[in-house]
Design an enzyme around this catalytic site. Structure first.
Site, short mmCIF file in Angstrom:
data_model
loop_
_atom_site.label_atom_id
_atom_site.label_comp_id
_atom_site.label_asym_id
_atom_site.label_seq_id
_atom_site.Cartn_x
_atom_site.Cartn_y
_atom_site.Cartn_z
N GLU A 82 -4.81 2.34 -4.13
CA GLU A 82 -3.39 2.40 -4.13
C GLU A 82 -2.69 1.35 -3.74
OE1 GLU A 82 -4.67 4.58 -0.29
OE2 GLU A 82 -5.33 4.02 -2.48
N ASP A 97 -1.51 9.74 -10.48
CA ASP A 97 -1.48 8.70 -11.46
C ASP A 97 0.01 8.13 -11.52
OD1 ASP A 97 -4.27 8.82 -11.41
OD2 ASP A 97 -4.41 10.02 -13.50
N HIS A 156 -4.20 14.90 -9.22
CA HIS A 156 -4.35 13.37 -9.59
C HIS A 156 -3.67 13.24 -10.50
CE1 HIS A 156 -7.88 12.68 -7.03
NE2 HIS A 156 -8.46 13.81 -7.24
N ASP A 165 0.84 -1.19 0.01
CA ASP A 165 -0.08 -0.14 -0.14
C ASP A 165 0.83 1.32 0.12
OD1 ASP A 165 -2.89 0.87 0.47
OD2 ASP A 165 -1.78 2.09 1.70
N ASN A 181 -2.01 12.94 -3.81
CA ASN A 181 -2.97 13.74 -4.55
C ASN A 181 -3.35 14.97 -4.29
OD1 ASN A 181 -3.76 11.70 -6.48
ND2 ASN A 181 -5.07 10.74 -5.30
#
Length: 397
Positions: free
Chosen positions: A303, A277, A273, A260, A268
């Site tokens: 994630e 990404d 975003h 994780d 973010n």
């Protein structure tokens, strides 16, 4: 055998060649990225022209019914090989592909060769047989995609090549007629029948190969995470279940890792975003690069990534997890103004000789992940069955 039979077979063969050629070209319009269909379609149409000229023996000049007819047939077979090469994503060696037709035309200028029926049959059979065998070898060597129709195609190309190869010693011990070879010879009548069967079978297999590829693409797309290119949740669980069953069946050890990304919401919020990404893509690439080809991994949450590692001891599993953690921590993901620092927490659960399900292994790995998050993140921890996945998720960040 009456001559009508040979004529009927020849006309049927021309009709099938024209029909399948047009069918392949129409299919190429629906599969524009599959240029092999164009090669195969044109090959069949060219073959039909060669057959028509071959059937005009005794009516048209020998230069048309012998020289041009066989050269055009070899050109059709060359285009079939070119189509096979294009299908397998290989360049087409045109010099080799056109060599049999060119060599045939050159030999036809030699009077001694031209007046000898046996030599002509041997030369044409050798050229067509080699081009057919080249198709079989091309498909045999193509193992990049799991195509169900590949083995039947290879088998049939080999069988068809053997027809030409066997014909060579046959004509050496059999007297052939000096004229009307196509219409009057029983052996050529059998060849026409085999060619009719071959054209039907191979055209079906060519379409089937294209269909197999399209189905594989749809399946891969359905099992792939669009952003990272990693297997998606469904694909991970399907593959991990199979890998676990094989591992337990063989009595071997293995492990599940749950990875994780730390503080992903903060990433973010800080980098947008688009930055998040880029982090996901970089982490997926780092995981993929550190695992063996037989290991299973996938993106199983926003994630979160999962891994199943077979044939590894408990200590070996922790070494793999630590290597992954270190590699992820060393990533320098580009941001708009500064690199994005990345770290990940990893939970590990090992089989330890137990008959255990994938869901229980994930529960244990999730417990380890919860412990890693609570212990400061950027850590590897083992799990137990005392905590649930829901409890672990509530502490993540």
């Amino acid at each position: 055998m009456p001559p009508l039979h040979s004529t009927t077979l020849l006309l049927s063969l021309v009709a099938i060649a024209l029909s399948t050629g047009l069918l392949l070209l129409i299919s190429s319009r629906q599969n524009r990225d599959e240029t092999s269909l164009v090669y195969w379609g044109i090959a069949n149409l060219i073959g039909a022209v060669g057959l028509v000229l071959l059937g005009m023996r005794g009516v048209a000049s020998d230069r048309l019914s012998i020289d041009a007819a066989n050269a055009i047939l070899m050109l059709g077979y060359a285009l079939n090989w070119a189509g096979a090469r294009r299908f397998c994503r290989l360049p087409v060696p045109w010099a080799w592909a056109l060599a049999p037709a060119v060599l045939w035309l050159l030999l036809c200028q030699w009077p001694t060769f031209y007046t000898n029926v046996e030599w002509r049959v041997i030369a044409s059979s050798a050229g067509l047989g080699l081009l057919t065998l080249a198709c079989a070898i091309t498909f045999w060597n193509f193992k990049a995609e799991p195509l169900v129709s590949r083995y039947p195609a290879v088998t049939w190309f080999v069988i068809h090549a053997c027809v030409f190869i066997v014909r060579i010693p046959f004509v050496m011990v059999t007297s052939l007629p000096e004229s009307d070879l196509v219409i009057g010879s029983h052996s050529v009548t059998l060849l026409l029948f085999e060619a009719l069967f071959h054209l039907t079978v191979i055209s079906f297999l060519q379409l089937s190969l294209t269909k197999d590829r399209a189905e594989n693409r749809y399946r891969v797309a359905a099992e792939t995470d669009v952003l990272t290119g990693a297997p998606n949740r469904r694909a991970f669980f399907d593959r991990a279940e199979r890998a676990l069953a094989m591992t337990l069946g063989a009595g071997r050890d293995g492990a599940v890792l749950v990875i994780d990304i730390d503080r992903f919401k903060q990433i973010n919020d800080t980098f947008g975003h688009a930055g998040g990404d880029r982090v996901l893509v970089a982490v997926a690439g780092a995981i993929r690069g550190q695992l063996r080809p037989q290991d299973v991994y996938g993106r199983i949450g926003g994630e979160e990534f999962g891994c199943f590692i077979a044939n590894v001891s408990a200590s070996g599993a922790f070494q793999v997890a630590e290597r992954l953690r270190s590699h992820i921590a060393g990533l320098a993901v580009p941001g708009d103004t500064m690199p994005i620092a990345v770290s990940a927490s990893i939970g590990v659960a090992t089989i330890k000789g137990r008959k255990i399900s994938l869901s229980h292994l994930l529960d244990e790995a999730d417990t380890g992940l919860y412990t890693a998050k609570r212990g400061g993140r950027d850590r590897v921890e083992g799990g137990s069955r005392r905590a649930s996945r829901g409890g672990a998720r509530s502490a993540r960040g």
